[in-house]
Design a protein around this motif. Structure first.
Motif, PDB file in Angstrom:
ATOM      1  N   ARG A   1      54.354  -4.403 -89.238  1.00 52.59           N
ATOM      2  CA  ARG A   1      53.299  -3.390 -89.284  1.00 52.59           C
ATOM      3  C   ARG A   1      52.775  -3.282 -90.712  1.00 52.59           C
ATOM      4  NH1 ARG A   1      54.599   2.312 -86.715  1.00 52.59           N
ATOM      5  NH2 ARG A   1      54.609   0.967 -84.872  1.00 52.59           N
TER       6      ARG A   1
ATOM      7  N   SER B   1      50.271 -15.307 -86.717  1.00 52.74           N
ATOM      8  CA  SER B   1      50.138 -14.061 -85.961  1.00 52.74           C
ATOM      9  C   SER B   1      49.817 -14.397 -84.516  1.00 52.74           C
ATOM     10  CB  SER B   1      49.034 -13.193 -86.570  1.00 52.74           C
ATOM     11  OG  SER B   1      49.374 -12.792 -87.887  1.00 52.74           O
TER      12      SER B   1
ATOM     13  N   GLU C   1      49.885 -11.819 -81.612  1.00 49.80           N
ATOM     14  CA  GLU C   1      49.180 -10.769 -80.884  1.00 49.80           C
ATOM     15  C   GLU C   1      49.585  -9.430 -81.441  1.00 49.80           C
ATOM     16  OE1 GLU C   1      51.381 -10.174 -76.828  1.00 49.80           O
ATOM     17  OE2 GLU C   1      51.551 -12.278 -77.430  1.00 49.80           O
ATOM     18  N   ASP C   2      49.111  -8.389 -80.797  1.00 48.27           N
ATOM     19  CA  ASP C   2      49.379  -7.026 -81.217  1.00 48.27           C
ATOM     20  C   ASP C   2      50.104  -6.287 -80.102  1.00 48.27           C
ATOM     21  OD1 ASP C   2      48.307  -3.998 -81.236  1.00 48.27           O
ATOM     22  OD2 ASP C   2      48.335  -4.752 -83.285  1.00 48.27           O
TER      23      ASP C   2
ATOM     24  N   THR D   1      51.309  -2.876 -83.592  1.00 45.34           N
ATOM     25  CA  THR D   1      52.231  -3.638 -84.431  1.00 45.34           C
ATOM     26  C   THR D   1      52.057  -5.121 -84.145  1.00 45.34           C
ATOM     27  OG1 THR D   1      53.831  -1.821 -84.384  1.00 45.34           O
ATOM     28  CG2 THR D   1      54.646  -3.966 -85.060  1.00 45.34           C
ATOM     29  N   GLY D   2      51.972  -5.922 -85.177  1.00 45.17           N
ATOM     30  CA  GLY D   2      51.733  -7.344 -84.997  1.00 45.17           C
ATOM     31  C   GLY D   2      52.997  -8.116 -84.656  1.00 45.17           C
TER      32      GLY D   2
END
Length: 220
Positions: free
Chosen positions: A176, A201, A203-204, A208-209
């Motif tokens: 985050r 990265s 997704e979310d 929060t990633g």
């Protein structure tokens, strides 16, 4: 992503003072979906900053129930010994799945040592989100150690993590960014592992990633 968990697994035992978030169960489900077609029968996994074991145990539950697969072994590394009894209860609730499960009550600094090098086929992690000075401390030391980097630091976490992965293996971590503090957890994590692996990265999850860290394959 929806805030409702459609994949109920276990009624987890956990300390009353600090409850795990749905981020953890969503991460476990997502990692299962990414590895469900893999042959995991010889794999050793690690739930890093494991608490009562939610991410790792949820992952094991999905693998066993939906894919009829299991890991050879799964370790749960947690610095706060208050979680040990809750972990033991949760293992009982999970039932026999044919994997060796170990609660390791140590600081994650140990991951940087030679004894932990190239050990894990997959790592899952929901680390503290805050540094000291980012947010108000609680009167409870236990809560503070769950939320803040107090027992060690952010850089040590990621250097230990990349050391402990086998060459070519992946770690899945919730990060985050602290926008209000001008600090990007994703960028800082990428710097920490830059010489040994990559970070992407995915997704979310509820703000929060989810990132995937891949250790570079071993050169011969």
């Amino acid at each position: 992503m929806s805030s409702i968990n459609p994949h109920f697994t276990l009624n987890y035992s956990q300390p009353e003072d600090y409850r795990f978030s749905h981020d953890s169960v969503f991460l476990a489900r997502r990692v299962f979906e990414l590895i469900r077609d893999e042959d995991i029968s010889t794999w050793r996994g690690l739930d890093l900053c494991s608490g009562c074991g939610v991410i790792g145990l949820d992952l094991l539950f999905h693998c066993h129930k939906e894919a009829n697969k299991t890991f050879a072994a799964f370790d749960f590394l947690e610095v706060q010994d208050i979680y040990a009894s809750h972990f033991a209860t949760n293992v009982e609730r999970l039932g026999a799945i044919g994997a060796e499960l170990n609660f390791v009550n140590q600081n994650y600094n140990v991951l940087a040592s030679a004894a932990w090098e190239n050990k894990f086929d997959v790592i899952v992690c929901n680390p503290p989100y805050f540094h000291l000075g980012q947010g108000k401390l609680s009167p409870s030391e236990f809560k503070n150690r769950c939320r803040f980097f107090m027992d060690s630091d952010f850089e040590s976490l990621f250097k230990g993590l990349i050391n402990a992965l086998k060459p070519g293996a992946h770690a899945y971590v919730l990060l985050r960014d602290q926008v209000e503090h001008g600090w990007s957890a994703t960028q800082e994590a990428r710097k920490c592992i830059a010489a040994l692996g990559t970070l992407e990265s995915l997704e979310d999850i509820r703000g929060t990633g989810v990132v995937r860290i891949t250790k570079f394959p071993q050169e011969f």
